[in-house]
Design a protein around this motif. Structure first.
Motif, PDB file in Angstrom:
ATOM      1  N   GLY A  11      43.857  39.863  55.105  1.00  0.00           N
ATOM      2  CA  GLY A  11      43.323  41.129  54.605  1.00  0.00           C
ATOM      3  C   GLY A  11      42.699  41.935  55.737  1.00  0.00           C
ATOM      4  N   MET A  12      42.157  43.079  55.376  1.00  0.00           N
ATOM      5  CA  MET A  12      41.616  44.009  56.392  1.00  0.00           C
ATOM      6  C   MET A  12      40.489  43.361  57.200  1.00  0.00           C
ATOM      7  SD  MET A  12      40.315  47.901  55.909  1.00  0.00           S
ATOM      8  CE  MET A  12      38.990  47.553  54.765  1.00  0.00           C
ATOM      9  N   GLY A  14      39.705  40.047  57.258  1.00  0.00           N
ATOM     10  CA  GLY A  14      40.143  38.764  57.805  1.00  0.00           C
ATOM     11  C   GLY A  14      40.831  38.914  59.152  1.00  0.00           C
ATOM     12  N   ASP A  34      45.822  32.569  53.663  1.00  0.00           N
ATOM     13  CA  ASP A  34      45.889  33.662  52.679  1.00  0.00           C
ATOM     14  C   ASP A  34      46.710  33.146  51.489  1.00  0.00           C
ATOM     15  OD1 ASP A  34      44.991  36.799  53.167  1.00  0.00           O
ATOM     16  OD2 ASP A  34      46.555  36.589  51.637  1.00  0.00           O
ATOM     17  N   ILE A  38      47.193  29.216  50.138  1.00  0.00           N
ATOM     18  CA  ILE A  38      46.333  28.731  49.054  1.00  0.00           C
ATOM     19  C   ILE A  38      46.180  29.849  48.017  1.00  0.00           C
ATOM     20  CG2 ILE A  38      44.163  29.487  50.179  1.00  0.00           C
ATOM     21  CD1 ILE A  38      42.836  26.925  49.110  1.00  0.00           C
ATOM     22  N   ASP A  39      46.348  29.513  46.751  1.00  0.00           N
ATOM     23  CA  ASP A  39      46.099  30.503  45.695  1.00  0.00           C
ATOM     24  C   ASP A  39      44.807  30.079  44.996  1.00  0.00           C
ATOM     25  OD1 ASP A  39      45.931  32.131  43.514  1.00  0.00           O
ATOM     26  OD2 ASP A  39      48.046  31.928  42.938  1.00  0.00           O
ATOM     27  N   ARG A  41      43.213  31.105  42.650  1.00  0.00           N
ATOM     28  CA  ARG A  41      43.142  31.137  41.176  1.00  0.00           C
ATOM     29  C   ARG A  41      43.411  29.748  40.598  1.00  0.00           C
ATOM     30  NH1 ARG A  41      47.475  35.877  40.543  1.00  0.00           N
ATOM     31  NH2 ARG A  41      48.401  34.436  42.034  1.00  0.00           N
ATOM     32  N   LEU A  61      37.046  35.508  51.867  1.00  0.00           N
ATOM     33  CA  LEU A  61      37.235  36.963  51.881  1.00  0.00           C
ATOM     34  C   LEU A  61      38.278  37.369  50.860  1.00  0.00           C
ATOM     35  CD1 LEU A  61      37.802  37.438  55.739  1.00  0.00           C
ATOM     36  CD2 LEU A  61      35.628  37.277  54.541  1.00  0.00           C
ATOM     37  N   THR A  65      40.832  43.454  45.250  1.00  0.00           N
ATOM     38  CA  THR A  65      39.933  44.472  45.793  1.00  0.00           C
ATOM     39  C   THR A  65      40.283  45.898  45.355  1.00  0.00           C
ATOM     40  OG1 THR A  65      41.274  44.488  47.802  1.00  0.00           O
ATOM     41  CG2 THR A  65      39.316  43.094  47.824  1.00  0.00           C
ATOM     42  N   VAL A  80      40.500  35.930  40.370  1.00  0.00           N
ATOM     43  CA  VAL A  80      40.432  35.865  41.839  1.00  0.00           C
ATOM     44  C   VAL A  80      38.973  35.920  42.308  1.00  0.00           C
ATOM     45  CG1 VAL A  80      41.178  36.912  44.014  1.00  0.00           C
ATOM     46  CG2 VAL A  80      42.685  37.020  42.012  1.00  0.00           C
ATOM     47  N   SER A 103      30.656  39.868  49.399  1.00  0.00           N
ATOM     48  CA  SER A 103      30.468  40.625  48.163  1.00  0.00           C
ATOM     49  C   SER A 103      30.190  42.097  48.480  1.00  0.00           C
ATOM     50  CB  SER A 103      29.375  39.973  47.318  1.00  0.00           C
ATOM     51  OG  SER A 103      29.361  40.571  46.036  1.00  0.00           O
ATOM     52  N   LYS A 132      32.653  40.299  41.006  1.00  0.00           N
ATOM     53  CA  LYS A 132      32.085  39.883  42.295  1.00  0.00           C
ATOM     54  C   LYS A 132      30.690  39.277  42.097  1.00  0.00           C
ATOM     55  CE  LYS A 132      33.667  40.464  45.925  1.00  0.00           C
ATOM     56  NZ  LYS A 132      34.609  39.628  46.733  1.00  0.00           N
ATOM     57  N   GLN A 152      29.750  47.171  52.338  1.00  0.00           N
ATOM     58  CA  GLN A 152      30.311  48.316  51.607  1.00  0.00           C
ATOM     59  C   GLN A 152      31.177  49.201  52.499  1.00  0.00           C
ATOM     60  OE1 GLN A 152      26.323  51.134  52.043  1.00  0.00           O
ATOM     61  NE2 GLN A 152      27.204  50.824  50.058  1.00  0.00           N
TER      62      GLN A 152
HETATM   63  N1  LIG Z   1      37.110  46.809  51.449  1.00  0.00           N
HETATM   64  C1  LIG Z   1      35.846  47.131  51.156  1.00  0.00           C
HETATM   65  O1  LIG Z   1      35.421  48.301  51.253  1.00  0.00           O
HETATM   66  C2  LIG Z   1      34.890  46.058  50.711  1.00  0.00           C
HETATM   67  C3  LIG Z   1      33.561  46.410  50.410  1.00  0.00           C
HETATM   68  C4  LIG Z   1      32.676  45.409  50.005  1.00  0.00           C
HETATM   69  C5  LIG Z   1      33.095  44.096  49.899  1.00  0.00           C
HETATM   70  N2  LIG Z   1      34.383  43.770  50.174  1.00  0.00           N
HETATM   71  C6  LIG Z   1      34.808  42.370  50.027  1.00  0.00           C
HETATM   72  O2  LIG Z   1      35.169  41.879  51.311  1.00  0.00           O
HETATM   73  C7  LIG Z   1      36.268  40.961  51.203  1.00  0.00           C
HETATM   74  C8  LIG Z   1      37.370  41.386  52.165  1.00  0.00           C
HETATM   75  O3  LIG Z   1      37.773  42.710  51.843  1.00  0.00           O
HETATM   76  P1  LIG Z   1      39.121  43.325  52.423  1.00  0.00           P
HETATM   77  O4  LIG Z   1      38.991  44.799  52.318  1.00  0.00           O
HETATM   78  O5  LIG Z   1      39.473  42.691  53.712  1.00  0.00           O
HETATM   79  O6  LIG Z   1      40.146  42.852  51.297  1.00  0.00           O
HETATM   80  P2  LIG Z   1      41.753  42.852  51.334  1.00  0.00           P
HETATM   81  O7  LIG Z   1      42.244  43.628  52.500  1.00  0.00           O
HETATM   82  O8  LIG Z   1      42.198  43.238  49.953  1.00  0.00           O
HETATM   83  O9  LIG Z   1      42.087  41.317  51.616  1.00  0.00           O
HETATM   84  C9  LIG Z   1      41.960  40.327  50.634  1.00  0.00           C
HETATM   85  C10 LIG Z   1      43.014  39.268  50.918  1.00  0.00           C
HETATM   86  O10 LIG Z   1      42.922  38.270  49.879  1.00  0.00           O
HETATM   87  C11 LIG Z   1      44.253  37.932  49.498  1.00  0.00           C
HETATM   88  N3  LIG Z   1      44.281  37.384  48.147  1.00  0.00           N
HETATM   89  C12 LIG Z   1      44.338  38.047  46.966  1.00  0.00           C
HETATM   90  N4  LIG Z   1      44.403  37.177  45.934  1.00  0.00           N
HETATM   91  C13 LIG Z   1      44.380  35.929  46.469  1.00  0.00           C
HETATM   92  C14 LIG Z   1      44.428  34.637  45.921  1.00  0.00           C
HETATM   93  N5  LIG Z   1      44.539  34.447  44.604  1.00  0.00           N
HETATM   94  N6  LIG Z   1      44.383  33.566  46.752  1.00  0.00           N
HETATM   95  C15 LIG Z   1      44.299  33.748  48.097  1.00  0.00           C
HETATM   96  N7  LIG Z   1      44.260  34.973  48.688  1.00  0.00           N
HETATM   97  C16 LIG Z   1      44.292  36.058  47.890  1.00  0.00           C
HETATM   98  C17 LIG Z   1      44.971  39.251  49.580  1.00  0.00           C
HETATM   99  O11 LIG Z   1      46.385  39.068  49.571  1.00  0.00           O
HETATM  100  P3  LIG Z   1      47.307  40.267  48.962  1.00  0.00           P
HETATM  101  O12 LIG Z   1      47.070  41.455  49.828  1.00  0.00           O
HETATM  102  O13 LIG Z   1      48.674  39.675  49.065  1.00  0.00           O
HETATM  103  O14 LIG Z   1      46.811  40.486  47.556  1.00  0.00           O
HETATM  104  C18 LIG Z   1      44.434  39.814  50.888  1.00  0.00           C
HETATM  105  O15 LIG Z   1      45.165  39.338  52.009  1.00  0.00           O
HETATM  106  C19 LIG Z   1      36.669  40.966  49.721  1.00  0.00           C
HETATM  107  O16 LIG Z   1      36.128  39.829  49.108  1.00  0.00           O
HETATM  108  C20 LIG Z   1      36.034  42.228  49.148  1.00  0.00           C
HETATM  109  O17 LIG Z   1      35.681  42.067  47.781  1.00  0.00           O
HETATM  110  C21 LIG Z   1      35.283  44.720  50.587  1.00  0.00           C
END
Ligand SMILES: NC(=O)c1ccc[n+]([C@@H]2O[C@H](COP(=O)([O-])OP(=O)(O)OC[C@H]3O[C@@H](n4cnc5c(N)ncnc54)[C@H](OP(=O)(O)O)[C@@H]3O)[C@@H](O)[C@H]2O)c1
Length: 289
Positions: A11-12, A14, A34, A38-39, A41, A61, A65, A80, A103, A132, A152
């Motif tokens: 993810g972004m 990660g 990712d 591992i899933d 769920r 992470l 989202t 998730v 979170s 969350k 955030q």
């Molecule tokens: N982005 C924000 O502005 C923000 C703000 C506050 C908190 N956060 C938290 O920070 C964390 C990282 O955010 P991010 O923006 O990097 O999120 P992201 O880019 O959506 O990355 C999340 C990763 O988790 C994978 N994933 C989804 N379902 C899964 C599952 N069942 N098992 C294993 N992996 C799974 C996704 O794969 P797919 O892409 O294939 O679904 C994706 O690679 C998240 O927990 C988010 O809630 C984010």
């Protein structure tokens, strides 16, 4: 040698966190998993894979989202964001590891009118925030020695985000409309990754708020992106959240106080405008190469 396992590594966040941990913990092993590895769920698969891998720390992470998408699929959001963390906590507990959960400010309703501290009571306005918050509770109650990091408004090089959306739209339109009634702190994933490393190094546990310093509205954020990237001919119009009419309600003021993080680590993350300048110069370099 410790083994650190990052789940949601593609993810972004990660994709910046894994290199940060690899360079900052050179003597340790860092695994990035990712959905293909591992899933989360799936309870049995998650517990068994973590037990077999025997990590010292698991950083979760992974998330559903898409904030508006969560309103349409509550079951998937909880599967998730909440149950996924529960399954990880079960695996972590069985091998005596530490769990870290990322979170969000969306656990708060935005009505406080002052920066939220870690002790403030969550009251999420949308399903993403509720799922969350449940994940946070599993990380704190089931894992033992859990660490929850609320952040955030993330942007980074490796994912769809507000900054890249504004830059793309600026190539297509002369006028953009952006909401001016939601206030928060834009946060660069590279800076957040460094902060996560510092919290791990300090063996921190409990809840911590981590964002870049200072705050703004999405409208001000949009204007600043265009100004700093030289797109002066594009106009930004302020609109209300009601006019935008998105599926998920969002808090109007969800600035997070980062004082606890500063006390713990002795540092403050730089102001969001400085981080944004760095991001934009690097992003332009990437586009041109
Ligand atoms: N982005 C924000 O502005 C923000 C703000 C506050 C908190 N956060 C938290 O920070 C964390 C990282 O955010 P991010 O923006 O990097 O999120 P992201 O880019 O959506 O990355 C999340 C990763 O988790 C994978 N994933 C989804 N379902 C899964 C599952 N069942 N098992 C294993 N992996 C799974 C996704 O794969 P797919 O892409 O294939 O679904 C994706 O690679 C998240 O927990 C988010 O809630 C984010």
């Amino acid at each position: 040698m410790n083994r650190l396992l990052v789940i949601g590594a593609k993810g972004m966040l990660g994709r910046d966190l894994v290199p940060e941990l690899l360079s900052s913990f050179p003597g340790d092993e860092v695994l990035g998993w990712d959905i293909d590895e591992i899933d989360i769920r799936k309870e049995h698969e998650t517990v068994a894979k973590i037990k077999r891998t025997r990590p010292a720390i698991v950083i979760n992470l992974a998330g559903h989202t898409d904030v508006d998408g969560c309103e349409l699929n509550e079951q998937e959001a909880f599967a998730v964001n909440a149950d996924g963390m529960r399954h990880i906590a079960m695996g972590v507990r069985q091998c005596g590891a530490k769990a870290i959960y990322l979170s969000t400010d969306y656990v708060f309703d935005g009505k406080k009118g002052a920066p939220y501290v870690e002790e403030d009571m969550p009251n999420p306005l949308n399903i993403y925030g509720r799922s969350k918050w449940k994940g946070e509770q599993y990380a704190m109650e089931l894992a033992g020695d859990g660490l929850v990091i609320r952040t955030q408004w993330l942007y980074g090089r490796h994912g769809k985000n507000f900054v890249t959306a504004i830059l793309r739209q600026a190539n297509e339109k002369k006028v953009l409309s952006v909401v001016n009634d939601q206030i928060g702190a834009p946060t660069y994933t590279v800076d957040l990754s460094r902060a996560i490393f510092l919290l791990i190094q300090n063996r921190a546990s409990g809840i911590f708020h981590v964002t870049n310093n200072d705050f703004c509205s999405w409208y001000e954020f949009g204007q600043t992106i265009l100004r700093l990237s030289g797109a002066k001919e594009v106009e930004v119009l302020p609109i209300s959240s009601r006019e935008l009419n998105r599926k998920a309600a969002r808090p109007s003021y969800s600035v997070l106080s980062t004082k606890k993080f500063s006390r713990e680590t002795g540092i403050e993350l730089r102001p969001w405008t400085e981080a944004l300048k760095d991001f934009l110069s690097e992003f332009k370099g990437l586009e041109q190469s």
